[in-house]
Design a protein around this motif. Sequence first.
Motif, PDB file in Angstrom:
ATOM      1  N   ASP A 111      56.838  38.365  51.191  1.00  0.00           N
ATOM      2  CA  ASP A 111      56.071  39.052  52.236  1.00  0.00           C
ATOM      3  C   ASP A 111      55.085  38.100  52.899  1.00  0.00           C
ATOM      4  O   ASP A 111      54.880  38.158  54.127  1.00  0.00           O
ATOM      5  CB  ASP A 111      55.325  40.251  51.642  1.00  0.00           C
ATOM      6  CG  ASP A 111      56.251  41.384  51.244  1.00  0.00           C
ATOM      7  OD1 ASP A 111      57.431  41.364  51.650  1.00  0.00           O
ATOM      8  OD2 ASP A 111      55.800  42.296  50.517  1.00  0.00           O
ATOM      9  N   ASN A 112      54.460  37.244  52.111  1.00  0.00           N
ATOM     10  CA  ASN A 112      53.518  36.263  52.647  1.00  0.00           C
ATOM     11  C   ASN A 112      54.212  35.321  53.625  1.00  0.00           C
ATOM     12  O   ASN A 112      53.695  35.031  54.719  1.00  0.00           O
ATOM     13  CB  ASN A 112      52.903  35.465  51.502  1.00  0.00           C
ATOM     14  CG  ASN A 112      52.036  34.319  51.994  1.00  0.00           C
ATOM     15  OD1 ASN A 112      50.878  34.508  52.355  1.00  0.00           O
ATOM     16  ND2 ASN A 112      52.584  33.111  51.985  1.00  0.00           N
ATOM     17  N   ASP A 113      55.396  34.838  53.239  1.00  0.00           N
ATOM     18  CA  ASP A 113      56.121  33.897  54.101  1.00  0.00           C
ATOM     19  C   ASP A 113      56.580  34.568  55.396  1.00  0.00           C
ATOM     20  O   ASP A 113      56.568  33.943  56.469  1.00  0.00           O
ATOM     21  CB  ASP A 113      57.315  33.317  53.344  1.00  0.00           C
ATOM     22  CG  ASP A 113      56.889  32.377  52.216  1.00  0.00           C
ATOM     23  OD1 ASP A 113      55.708  32.005  52.184  1.00  0.00           O
ATOM     24  OD2 ASP A 113      57.744  32.036  51.374  1.00  0.00           O
ATOM     25  N   LYS A 114      56.977  35.829  55.305  1.00  0.00           N
ATOM     26  CA  LYS A 114      57.374  36.555  56.517  1.00  0.00           C
ATOM     27  C   LYS A 114      56.181  36.781  57.433  1.00  0.00           C
ATOM     28  O   LYS A 114      56.289  36.647  58.660  1.00  0.00           O
ATOM     29  CB  LYS A 114      58.013  37.892  56.136  1.00  0.00           C
ATOM     30  CG  LYS A 114      59.389  37.761  55.492  1.00  0.00           C
ATOM     31  CD  LYS A 114      59.964  39.129  55.120  1.00  0.00           C
ATOM     32  CE  LYS A 114      61.351  39.006  54.531  1.00  0.00           C
ATOM     33  NZ  LYS A 114      61.910  40.323  54.120  1.00  0.00           N
TER      34      LYS A 114
ATOM     35  N   GLU B 170      53.055  35.824  62.343  1.00  0.00           N
ATOM     36  CA  GLU B 170      51.742  35.572  62.942  1.00  0.00           C
ATOM     37  C   GLU B 170      51.532  34.111  63.333  1.00  0.00           C
ATOM     38  O   GLU B 170      50.529  33.775  63.967  1.00  0.00           O
ATOM     39  CB  GLU B 170      50.638  35.993  61.959  1.00  0.00           C
ATOM     40  CG  GLU B 170      50.671  37.462  61.576  1.00  0.00           C
ATOM     41  CD  GLU B 170      50.340  38.365  62.743  1.00  0.00           C
ATOM     42  OE1 GLU B 170      49.595  37.942  63.649  1.00  0.00           O
ATOM     43  OE2 GLU B 170      50.845  39.518  62.751  1.00  0.00           O
ATOM     44  N   GLN B 171      52.479  33.247  62.940  1.00  0.00           N
ATOM     45  CA  GLN B 171      52.369  31.800  63.154  1.00  0.00           C
ATOM     46  C   GLN B 171      51.041  31.280  62.619  1.00  0.00           C
ATOM     47  O   GLN B 171      50.223  30.690  63.338  1.00  0.00           O
ATOM     48  CB  GLN B 171      52.583  31.442  64.626  1.00  0.00           C
ATOM     49  CG  GLN B 171      53.991  31.755  65.089  1.00  0.00           C
ATOM     50  CD  GLN B 171      54.357  31.155  66.422  1.00  0.00           C
ATOM     51  OE1 GLN B 171      53.829  30.113  66.829  1.00  0.00           O
ATOM     52  NE2 GLN B 171      55.278  31.793  67.128  1.00  0.00           N
ATOM     53  N   ILE B 172      50.867  31.513  61.330  1.00  0.00           N
ATOM     54  CA  ILE B 172      49.722  31.011  60.584  1.00  0.00           C
ATOM     55  C   ILE B 172      50.246  30.325  59.328  1.00  0.00           C
ATOM     56  O   ILE B 172      51.372  30.573  58.908  1.00  0.00           O
ATOM     57  CB  ILE B 172      48.748  32.148  60.211  1.00  0.00           C
ATOM     58  CG1 ILE B 172      49.477  33.257  59.434  1.00  0.00           C
ATOM     59  CG2 ILE B 172      48.066  32.714  61.453  1.00  0.00           C
ATOM     60  CD1 ILE B 172      48.573  34.368  58.954  1.00  0.00           C
ATOM     61  N   PRO B 173      49.448  29.456  58.693  1.00  0.00           N
ATOM     62  CA  PRO B 173      49.938  28.738  57.515  1.00  0.00           C
ATOM     63  C   PRO B 173      50.314  29.682  56.388  1.00  0.00           C
ATOM     64  O   PRO B 173      49.608  30.645  56.098  1.00  0.00           O
ATOM     65  CB  PRO B 173      48.751  27.856  57.119  1.00  0.00           C
ATOM     66  CG  PRO B 173      47.970  27.676  58.378  1.00  0.00           C
ATOM     67  CD  PRO B 173      48.118  28.973  59.120  1.00  0.00           C
TER      68      PRO B 173
END
Length: 283
Positions: A55-58, A63-66
């Motif tokens: 979920d974090n990677d998605k 959001e185009q955030i790290p």
Amino acid sequence: MNVREISAEEITNAVCKLFTDCNYFIGDDIMNALCKARDREVSQLAKDVLTQIIDNDKLAADEQIPMCQDTGMAVLFVEYGDRVVVDGCGFQAAAEEGVRRAYIDGYLRKSVVSDPVFDRVNTKDNTPPVIHTTIVHGDNIKITAGGKGFGSENMSSVKMLTPSAGIEGVKQFVLDAVAYAGPNPCPPIVVGVGIGGTFEKAAQLAKKATFRSIDKRNEDERYAAVEEELLEKINEMNIGPAGLGGRTTALAVNIETYPTHIAGMPVAVNICCHACRHKSVVL
């Protein structure tokens, strides 16, 4: 012989995009492995941790955030064609400017300090990068870039084995390194193994191995079999996702080799966390 010119600005733009993209977007190879690992996990806690990572990677991609707060030290593997000339400031300066723009404009954490021991003053733009260059025949430049976080980097090691240690000695060293690392490198991990060359070449090979797609096995079937054997044994350690137990301590073991001296057998283990960031481009 025809010489091809590539502008320094093209190098800068390419490097900038590589580092922003590899920090925002996890590779399909890693995402697929995470999903498969979640499906085969027996431990509900391990499943939950893997779900959170997925979920974090998605979310990072959307959001185009790290995907991780440690956006790493910039590392580049460059295959530099012998018929290419970089017009302008040259490749090194152009690549450094690309890293600078990526980490400043892309809001990536700047983690590099100017002196490793005494001053340790942050350079404030994540430069300089570490660049490994190989001269190849042709008129292209292939750049593979990755941000190497140090939670996992600190768990890496190298050992100068003698030839008498054989493949069993290599395997034991890898297993010992992973066991010693335990939960510290943010498992599930990718284990890069470099065998051969010299002291420093083995370490470079191990780093390069972590940049290889994890759905590709070593082309030598003997080493491919060792990769599979080590992965199975590592996943029997029950370290598991986030170190909380489970079947998924590692997503892959990648081995790279190089010819070496008759009297030695250098082996290096470079561990990478599940945020195994790497992107490539050919110019």
